[in-house]
Design an enzyme around this catalytic site. Structure first.
Site, PDB file in Angstrom:
ATOM      1  N   LYS A   1     -23.356 -12.422  12.020  1.00 44.43           N
ATOM      2  CA  LYS A   1     -23.190 -11.801  13.335  1.00 44.43           C
ATOM      3  C   LYS A   1     -22.546 -12.772  14.344  1.00 44.43           C
ATOM      4  CE  LYS A   1     -25.142  -7.805  12.399  1.00 44.43           C
ATOM      5  NZ  LYS A   1     -25.423  -7.934  10.973  1.00 44.43           N
TER       6      LYS A   1
HETATM    7  C1  LIG Z   1     -24.832  -1.537  12.432  1.00 42.51           C
HETATM    8  C2  LIG Z   1     -26.028  -2.303  11.968  1.00 42.51           C
HETATM    9  N1  LIG Z   1     -27.244  -1.764  12.143  1.00 42.51           N
HETATM   10  C3  LIG Z   1     -28.357  -2.414  11.767  1.00 42.51           C
HETATM   11  C4  LIG Z   1     -28.301  -3.658  11.182  1.00 42.51           C
HETATM   12  C5  LIG Z   1     -29.581  -4.274  10.704  1.00 42.51           C
HETATM   13  O1  LIG Z   1     -29.795  -5.553  11.150  1.00 42.51           O
HETATM   14  P1  LIG Z   1     -30.689  -6.561  10.256  1.00 42.51           P
HETATM   15  O2  LIG Z   1     -29.892  -6.911   9.063  1.00 42.51           O
HETATM   16  O3  LIG Z   1     -30.914  -7.715  11.173  1.00 42.51           O
HETATM   17  O4  LIG Z   1     -31.951  -5.858   9.923  1.00 42.51           O
HETATM   18  C6  LIG Z   1     -27.051  -4.266  10.994  1.00 42.51           C
HETATM   19  C7  LIG Z   1     -26.906  -5.618  10.447  1.00 42.51           C
HETATM   20  O5  LIG Z   1     -26.975  -6.022   9.393  1.00 42.51           O
HETATM   21  C8  LIG Z   1     -25.892  -3.560  11.370  1.00 42.51           C
HETATM   22  O6  LIG Z   1     -24.682  -4.090  11.155  1.00 42.51           O
END
Ligand SMILES: Cc1ncc(COP(=O)(O)O)c(C=O)c1O
Length: 369
Positions: free
Chosen positions: A177
Protein backbone atom coordinates in the site's frame (compact mmCIF):
# COMPACT_ATOMS: atom_id res chain seq x y z
CA UNK A 1 13.18 -9.97 -11.98
CA UNK A 2 11.55 -6.55 -11.54
CA UNK A 3 9.08 -7.16 -8.67
CA UNK A 4 5.51 -5.86 -8.53
CA UNK A 5 5.84 -3.95 -5.26
CA UNK A 6 8.43 -3.00 -2.64
CA UNK A 7 7.88 -0.88 0.52
CA UNK A 8 10.02 2.10 1.52
CA UNK A 9 11.49 1.41 4.95
CA UNK A 10 14.48 3.13 6.52
CA UNK A 11 16.30 3.84 9.79
CA UNK A 12 13.38 5.99 10.98
CA UNK A 13 11.02 3.00 10.94
CA UNK A 14 13.67 0.83 12.56
CA UNK A 15 14.22 3.35 15.37
CA UNK A 16 10.49 3.80 15.94
CA UNK A 17 9.90 0.07 16.33
CA UNK A 18 12.97 -0.48 18.52
CA UNK A 19 11.78 2.32 20.81
CA UNK A 20 8.48 0.50 21.37
CA UNK A 21 10.30 -2.79 21.96
CA UNK A 22 12.44 -1.13 24.62
CA UNK A 23 9.44 0.54 26.24
CA UNK A 24 7.95 -2.85 27.02
CA UNK A 25 4.42 -1.70 26.12
CA UNK A 26 3.76 -3.46 22.87
CA UNK A 27 -0.01 -2.99 22.56
CA UNK A 28 -2.68 -0.51 23.72
CA UNK A 29 0.12 1.92 24.52
CA UNK A 30 0.68 5.57 23.64
CA UNK A 31 1.45 4.98 19.93
CA UNK A 32 -2.10 3.81 19.28
CA UNK A 33 -3.76 7.15 20.03
CA UNK A 34 -0.87 9.10 18.52
CA UNK A 35 -1.15 7.19 15.25
CA UNK A 36 -4.93 7.55 15.18
CA UNK A 37 -4.77 11.31 15.73
CA UNK A 38 -2.05 11.81 13.11
CA UNK A 39 -3.90 9.69 10.58
CA UNK A 40 -7.25 11.40 11.12
CA UNK A 41 -5.59 14.79 10.67
CA UNK A 42 -3.93 13.59 7.49
CA UNK A 43 -7.24 12.77 5.77
CA UNK A 44 -9.27 15.54 7.36
CA UNK A 45 -11.49 13.28 9.48
CA UNK A 46 -12.49 13.98 13.09
CA UNK A 47 -11.79 10.43 14.38
CA UNK A 48 -9.81 7.32 13.55
CA UNK A 49 -9.75 3.80 14.96
CA UNK A 50 -6.68 1.72 14.18
CA UNK A 51 -7.37 -1.96 13.52
CA UNK A 52 -5.45 -5.10 12.61
CA UNK A 53 -6.27 -5.00 8.88
CA UNK A 54 -8.34 -3.26 6.26
CA UNK A 55 -10.66 -6.27 6.27
CA UNK A 56 -11.21 -5.93 10.03
CA UNK A 57 -11.92 -2.24 9.52
CA UNK A 58 -14.51 -2.98 6.84
CA UNK A 59 -16.19 -5.47 9.15
CA UNK A 60 -16.46 -3.00 12.03
CA UNK A 61 -17.52 -0.11 9.80
CA UNK A 62 -20.28 -2.18 8.18
CA UNK A 63 -21.54 -3.28 11.60
CA UNK A 64 -21.60 0.35 12.74
CA UNK A 65 -23.57 1.28 9.60
CA UNK A 66 -26.33 -1.18 10.58
CA UNK A 67 -25.47 -4.04 8.22
CA UNK A 68 -26.86 -7.28 9.68
CA UNK A 69 -28.37 -10.64 8.85
CA UNK A 70 -30.87 -10.37 6.01
CA UNK A 71 -29.81 -6.95 4.76
CA UNK A 72 -28.06 -6.07 1.50
CA UNK A 73 -25.04 -3.94 0.68
CA UNK A 74 -24.63 -2.52 -2.81
CA UNK A 75 -21.00 -2.69 -3.85
CA UNK A 76 -18.53 -3.08 -6.71
CA UNK A 77 -17.66 -6.46 -8.22
CA UNK A 78 -14.33 -4.97 -9.34
CA UNK A 79 -12.44 -4.99 -6.07
CA UNK A 80 -10.20 -7.05 -3.87
CA UNK A 81 -12.36 -9.85 -2.48
CA UNK A 82 -12.20 -8.48 1.09
CA UNK A 83 -14.80 -5.75 0.42
CA UNK A 84 -17.49 -8.29 -0.47
CA UNK A 85 -16.34 -10.85 2.11
CA UNK A 86 -16.73 -8.32 4.93
CA UNK A 87 -20.44 -8.06 4.07
CA UNK A 88 -20.78 -11.84 4.39
CA UNK A 89 -19.27 -11.81 7.89
CA UNK A 90 -22.56 -10.28 9.05
CA UNK A 91 -24.64 -12.71 6.95
CA UNK A 92 -25.72 -9.81 4.78
CA UNK A 93 -25.68 -10.06 0.99
CA UNK A 94 -23.30 -8.17 -1.29
CA UNK A 95 -25.37 -6.91 -4.23
CA UNK A 96 -23.06 -6.04 -7.08
CA UNK A 97 -23.58 -3.26 -9.60
CA UNK A 98 -21.47 -2.58 -12.68
CA UNK A 99 -18.59 -0.11 -12.86
CA UNK A 100 -17.60 2.95 -14.83
CA UNK A 101 -15.19 1.97 -17.63
CA UNK A 102 -12.82 4.92 -16.98
CA UNK A 103 -12.58 5.17 -13.20
CA UNK A 104 -13.33 1.43 -12.72
CA UNK A 105 -15.46 2.42 -9.72
CA UNK A 106 -19.07 1.65 -8.88
CA UNK A 107 -21.35 3.36 -11.41
CA UNK A 108 -23.79 5.45 -9.32
CA UNK A 109 -26.65 4.85 -11.75
CA UNK A 110 -26.16 1.08 -11.65
CA UNK A 111 -25.82 1.28 -7.87
CA UNK A 112 -29.12 3.17 -7.62
CA UNK A 113 -30.83 0.52 -9.74
CA UNK A 114 -29.55 -2.22 -7.39
CA UNK A 115 -31.05 -0.65 -4.26
CA UNK A 116 -33.98 -2.53 -2.69
CA UNK A 117 -35.92 -2.12 0.55
CA UNK A 118 -33.36 -4.47 2.13
CA UNK A 119 -30.37 -2.26 1.28
CA UNK A 120 -28.67 -1.27 4.53
CA UNK A 121 -25.63 0.48 3.07
CA UNK A 122 -23.61 1.34 -0.01
CA UNK A 123 -19.99 0.21 -0.10
CA UNK A 124 -18.08 2.05 -2.83
CA UNK A 125 -14.44 1.04 -3.34
CA UNK A 126 -11.89 3.67 -4.40
CA UNK A 127 -10.27 1.15 -6.66
CA UNK A 128 -6.59 1.53 -7.55
CA UNK A 129 -6.63 4.84 -5.67
CA UNK A 130 -9.14 6.60 -7.95
CA UNK A 131 -11.88 8.38 -5.96
CA UNK A 132 -15.27 6.72 -6.28
CA UNK A 133 -18.18 9.02 -7.08
CA UNK A 134 -19.26 9.31 -3.45
CA UNK A 135 -21.06 12.66 -3.98
CA UNK A 136 -23.40 10.97 -6.51
CA UNK A 137 -23.91 7.98 -4.19
CA UNK A 138 -24.79 10.35 -1.33
CA UNK A 139 -27.85 11.42 -3.33
CA UNK A 140 -29.26 7.88 -2.90
CA UNK A 141 -29.80 8.75 0.76
CA UNK A 142 -28.39 5.54 2.29
CA UNK A 143 -25.58 4.96 4.82
CA UNK A 144 -22.21 4.78 3.08
CA UNK A 145 -19.06 2.91 4.09
CA UNK A 146 -16.06 3.71 1.92
CA UNK A 147 -13.44 1.12 1.07
CA UNK A 148 -10.48 3.47 0.79
CA UNK A 149 -7.93 0.69 1.37
CA UNK A 150 -6.11 1.59 -1.86
CA UNK A 151 -6.70 5.33 -1.83
CA UNK A 152 -4.67 7.11 0.86
CA UNK A 153 -3.81 10.52 -0.61
CA UNK A 154 -6.56 10.62 -3.25
CA UNK A 155 -8.66 13.78 -3.51
CA UNK A 156 -12.23 14.32 -4.72
CA UNK A 157 -12.93 16.96 -7.38
CA UNK A 158 -14.31 19.33 -4.73
CA UNK A 159 -10.99 19.26 -2.87
CA UNK A 160 -12.08 16.92 -0.06
CA UNK A 161 -9.53 14.15 0.56
CA UNK A 162 -10.82 10.60 0.24
CA UNK A 163 -11.90 9.69 3.76
CA UNK A 164 -12.84 13.25 4.65
CA UNK A 165 -16.53 13.20 3.69
CA UNK A 166 -17.76 12.05 7.09
CA UNK A 167 -18.68 8.46 6.21
CA UNK A 168 -16.74 5.66 7.85
CA UNK A 169 -13.83 5.10 5.45
CA UNK A 170 -11.39 2.23 5.72
CA UNK A 171 -7.68 2.39 4.87
CA UNK A 172 -5.25 -0.55 4.77
CA UNK A 173 -1.52 -0.89 5.35
CA UNK A 174 -0.35 -4.19 3.89
CA UNK A 175 3.17 -3.83 2.50
CA UNK A 176 2.08 -3.02 -1.08
CA UNK A 177 0.00 0.00 0.00
CA UNK A 178 0.92 3.71 -0.17
CA UNK A 179 2.14 3.32 3.43
CA UNK A 180 2.56 0.17 5.49
CA UNK A 181 2.43 -1.11 9.03
CA UNK A 182 3.17 -4.68 7.89
CA UNK A 183 -0.48 -5.55 8.40
CA UNK A 184 -3.01 -3.03 9.62
CA UNK A 185 -5.80 -0.64 8.90
CA UNK A 186 -7.65 2.45 10.08
CA UNK A 187 -11.30 3.44 9.97
CA UNK A 188 -11.88 7.19 9.95
CA UNK A 189 -15.29 8.64 10.76
CA UNK A 190 -17.07 11.82 11.83
CA UNK A 191 -19.39 10.36 14.47
CA UNK A 192 -17.81 9.93 17.93
CA UNK A 193 -20.35 7.19 18.75
CA UNK A 194 -19.11 5.17 15.75
CA UNK A 195 -15.52 5.64 16.92
CA UNK A 196 -16.46 4.49 20.46
CA UNK A 197 -18.29 1.42 19.13
CA UNK A 198 -15.40 0.41 16.87
CA UNK A 199 -12.83 0.96 19.63
CA UNK A 200 -14.82 -1.37 21.85
CA UNK A 201 -15.53 -4.01 19.19
CA UNK A 202 -11.91 -4.22 18.12
CA UNK A 203 -11.05 -5.03 21.74
CA UNK A 204 -13.45 -7.91 22.50
CA UNK A 205 -16.39 -5.60 23.19
CA UNK A 206 -14.78 -4.22 26.27
CA UNK A 207 -16.52 -1.14 27.65
CA UNK A 208 -13.84 1.57 27.61
CA UNK A 209 -14.74 2.88 31.08
CA UNK A 210 -15.43 -0.42 32.83
CA UNK A 211 -11.98 -1.88 33.27
CA UNK A 212 -11.63 -5.61 32.81
CA UNK A 213 -14.89 -6.49 34.43
CA UNK A 214 -17.44 -5.88 31.75
CA UNK A 215 -17.76 -6.74 28.08
CA UNK A 216 -21.05 -5.17 27.17
CA UNK A 217 -21.25 -6.28 23.54
CA UNK A 218 -19.85 -8.84 21.13
CA UNK A 219 -16.32 -8.00 20.13
CA UNK A 220 -13.32 -9.23 18.21
CA UNK A 221 -9.57 -9.07 18.50
CA UNK A 222 -8.92 -6.51 15.78
CA UNK A 223 -6.34 -4.49 17.73
CA UNK A 224 -3.31 -2.92 16.06
CA UNK A 225 -0.13 -3.27 18.13
CA UNK A 226 1.98 -0.32 19.23
CA UNK A 227 4.81 -1.76 17.15
CA UNK A 228 2.63 -1.39 14.07
CA UNK A 229 1.39 2.06 15.14
CA UNK A 230 5.00 3.24 15.58
CA UNK A 231 5.77 2.00 12.10
CA UNK A 232 2.67 3.83 10.87
CA UNK A 233 3.75 7.10 12.49
CA UNK A 234 7.15 6.86 10.81
CA UNK A 235 5.53 6.06 7.47
CA UNK A 236 3.16 9.04 7.77
CA UNK A 237 6.23 11.27 8.11
CA UNK A 238 7.45 10.18 4.70
CA UNK A 239 4.03 9.78 3.07
CA UNK A 240 4.21 12.93 0.93
CA UNK A 241 7.55 11.83 -0.50
CA UNK A 242 6.30 8.32 -1.19
CA UNK A 243 3.14 9.62 -2.90
CA UNK A 244 5.19 12.01 -5.02
CA UNK A 245 7.55 9.19 -6.02
CA UNK A 246 4.58 7.02 -7.05
CA UNK A 247 3.20 9.87 -9.13
CA UNK A 248 6.59 10.31 -10.80
CA UNK A 249 6.79 6.60 -11.70
CA UNK A 250 3.22 6.74 -13.08
CA UNK A 251 4.29 9.69 -15.26
CA UNK A 252 7.22 7.69 -16.64
CA UNK A 253 4.90 4.80 -17.45
CA UNK A 254 2.42 7.11 -19.19
CA UNK A 255 5.21 8.36 -21.45
CA UNK A 256 6.86 5.02 -22.03
CA UNK A 257 3.62 3.20 -22.85
CA UNK A 258 1.90 5.96 -24.86
CA UNK A 259 3.06 4.55 -28.20
CA UNK A 260 1.70 1.05 -27.70
CA UNK A 261 -1.30 0.65 -29.94
CA UNK A 262 -4.67 -0.03 -28.27
CA UNK A 263 -3.13 -0.38 -24.82
CA UNK A 264 -5.41 1.45 -22.36
CA UNK A 265 -3.61 3.37 -19.62
CA UNK A 266 -5.01 4.41 -16.21
CA UNK A 267 -6.27 7.97 -15.86
CA UNK A 268 -4.55 10.22 -13.29
CA UNK A 269 -8.04 11.46 -12.48
CA UNK A 270 -11.39 11.79 -14.27
CA UNK A 271 -13.76 14.73 -13.81
CA UNK A 272 -11.42 16.71 -11.56
CA UNK A 273 -10.81 13.84 -9.11
CA UNK A 274 -7.19 13.11 -8.26
CA UNK A 275 -5.95 9.54 -8.03
CA UNK A 276 -3.46 8.42 -5.42
CA UNK A 277 -1.24 6.03 -7.38
CA UNK A 278 -1.52 2.60 -5.76
CA UNK A 279 -0.81 0.26 -8.66
CA UNK A 280 -0.17 0.73 -12.36
CA UNK A 281 -2.79 -1.37 -14.13
CA UNK A 282 -3.18 -1.29 -17.90
CA UNK A 283 -5.86 -2.92 -20.05
CA UNK A 284 -4.35 -5.03 -22.81
CA UNK A 285 -5.96 -4.72 -26.26
CA UNK A 286 -9.05 -6.89 -26.84
CA UNK A 287 -8.07 -10.18 -28.44
CA UNK A 288 -4.75 -10.40 -26.60
CA UNK A 289 -4.31 -13.47 -24.37
CA UNK A 290 -3.58 -11.59 -21.13
CA UNK A 291 -2.43 -14.66 -19.19
CA UNK A 292 -0.02 -15.65 -21.96
CA UNK A 293 1.29 -12.08 -21.85
CA UNK A 294 1.99 -12.49 -18.13
CA UNK A 295 4.06 -15.64 -18.76
CA UNK A 296 5.91 -13.96 -21.61
CA UNK A 297 6.68 -10.94 -19.44
CA UNK A 298 8.02 -13.23 -16.70
CA UNK A 299 10.34 -14.85 -19.24
CA UNK A 300 11.67 -11.34 -19.91
CA UNK A 301 12.28 -10.66 -16.22
CA UNK A 302 9.15 -8.62 -15.51
CA UNK A 303 6.66 -9.61 -12.83
CA UNK A 304 3.00 -8.78 -13.56
CA UNK A 305 -0.40 -10.13 -12.63
CA UNK A 306 -4.11 -10.07 -13.45
CA UNK A 307 -5.53 -7.27 -11.33
CA UNK A 308 -8.27 -7.80 -10.49
CA UNK A 309 -10.53 -10.75 -11.33
CA UNK A 310 -14.28 -10.02 -11.00
CA UNK A 311 -15.49 -10.99 -7.53
CA UNK A 312 -18.85 -12.39 -8.69
CA UNK A 313 -17.02 -14.92 -10.88
CA UNK A 314 -14.86 -16.41 -8.11
CA UNK A 315 -15.99 -20.01 -7.54
CA UNK A 316 -17.16 -19.29 -4.00
CA UNK A 317 -19.42 -16.43 -5.16
CA UNK A 318 -20.70 -18.37 -8.17
CA UNK A 319 -21.62 -21.36 -6.02
CA UNK A 320 -23.09 -19.37 -3.16
CA UNK A 321 -25.09 -16.84 -5.20
CA UNK A 322 -25.40 -18.41 -8.65
CA UNK A 323 -23.49 -15.65 -10.42
CA UNK A 324 -22.70 -16.20 -14.09
CA UNK A 325 -20.59 -14.41 -16.73
CA UNK A 326 -22.44 -11.60 -18.48
CA UNK A 327 -24.02 -10.04 -15.40
CA UNK A 328 -21.65 -7.08 -15.19
CA UNK A 329 -20.21 -6.63 -18.68
CA UNK A 330 -18.00 -3.60 -18.01
CA UNK A 331 -16.42 -5.21 -14.97
CA UNK A 332 -15.90 -8.51 -16.78
CA UNK A 333 -14.29 -6.85 -19.80
CA UNK A 334 -11.92 -4.83 -17.58
CA UNK A 335 -11.12 -7.83 -15.38
CA UNK A 336 -10.26 -10.00 -18.40
CA UNK A 337 -7.82 -7.42 -19.82
CA UNK A 338 -6.25 -5.94 -16.68
CA UNK A 339 -2.54 -6.27 -16.13
CA UNK A 340 -0.66 -4.85 -13.14
CA UNK A 341 2.91 -3.85 -13.91
CA UNK A 342 5.75 -3.41 -11.38
CA UNK A 343 4.97 -0.25 -9.42
CA UNK A 344 6.57 1.18 -6.29
CA UNK A 345 8.31 4.40 -5.23
CA UNK A 346 11.85 3.09 -5.77
CA UNK A 347 11.25 1.92 -9.35
CA UNK A 348 13.75 3.63 -11.68
CA UNK A 349 13.06 5.33 -15.01
CA UNK A 350 15.31 2.76 -16.70
CA UNK A 351 13.33 -0.10 -15.21
CA UNK A 352 10.09 1.50 -16.41
CA UNK A 353 11.58 1.67 -19.92
CA UNK A 354 12.58 -1.99 -19.61
CA UNK A 355 9.03 -2.96 -18.61
CA UNK A 356 7.60 -0.90 -21.49
CA UNK A 357 9.91 -2.55 -24.00
CA UNK A 358 9.10 -6.00 -22.70
CA UNK A 359 5.36 -5.31 -22.85
CA UNK A 360 5.57 -3.89 -26.35
CA UNK A 361 7.55 -6.92 -27.52
CA UNK A 362 5.08 -9.30 -25.88
CA UNK A 363 2.22 -7.49 -27.64
CA UNK A 364 4.12 -7.77 -30.92
CA UNK A 365 4.97 -4.10 -31.12
CA UNK A 366 7.95 -1.80 -30.70
CA UNK A 367 8.03 1.08 -28.26
CA UNK A 368 7.96 4.32 -30.21
CA UNK A 369 10.52 6.77 -28.89
C1 LIG B 1 -9.87 -2.65 -2.08
C2 LIG B 1 -9.38 -3.38 -0.87
N1 LIG B 1 -10.25 -3.67 0.10
C3 LIG B 1 -9.86 -4.30 1.22
C4 LIG B 1 -8.56 -4.68 1.42
C5 LIG B 1 -8.22 -5.46 2.65
O1 LIG B 1 -7.18 -4.95 3.38
P1 LIG B 1 -6.28 -5.95 4.28
O2 LIG B 1 -5.48 -6.77 3.35
O3 LIG B 1 -5.46 -5.02 5.10
O4 LIG B 1 -7.21 -6.76 5.11
C6 LIG B 1 -7.60 -4.38 0.43
C7 LIG B 1 -6.18 -4.68 0.59
O5 LIG B 1 -5.59 -5.64 0.50
C8 LIG B 1 -8.03 -3.74 -0.75
O6 LIG B 1 -7.16 -3.49 -1.73
Amino acid sequence: MIPLARPVLGPEEEAAVVEVLRSGQLSLGPRLGAFERAFAARVGAPHASAVSSGTAGLHLALRAAGVEDGTEVVTSPFSFVASANAVLYERARPVFADIDPVTLNLDPEAAGAAVTDRTAALLPVHIFGHPADVPALERLGLPIVEDACEALGAVHADGVPVGGRGHPAVFAFYANKQMTTGEGGVVVCADPAVKARMDSERNQGRAPDMGWLDHDRLGFNYRLSDLACALGLAQLERLDDMLAARERVAGWYAEALAGIDELELPTPGAGGDRRSWFVYVVQVPRGVDRDAAISALRARGVDSKPYLPAIHLYSFYRERFGHRPGEFPVCEDVAARSLALPFFPGLGEGEVAQVAEALAAVLGQRVLT
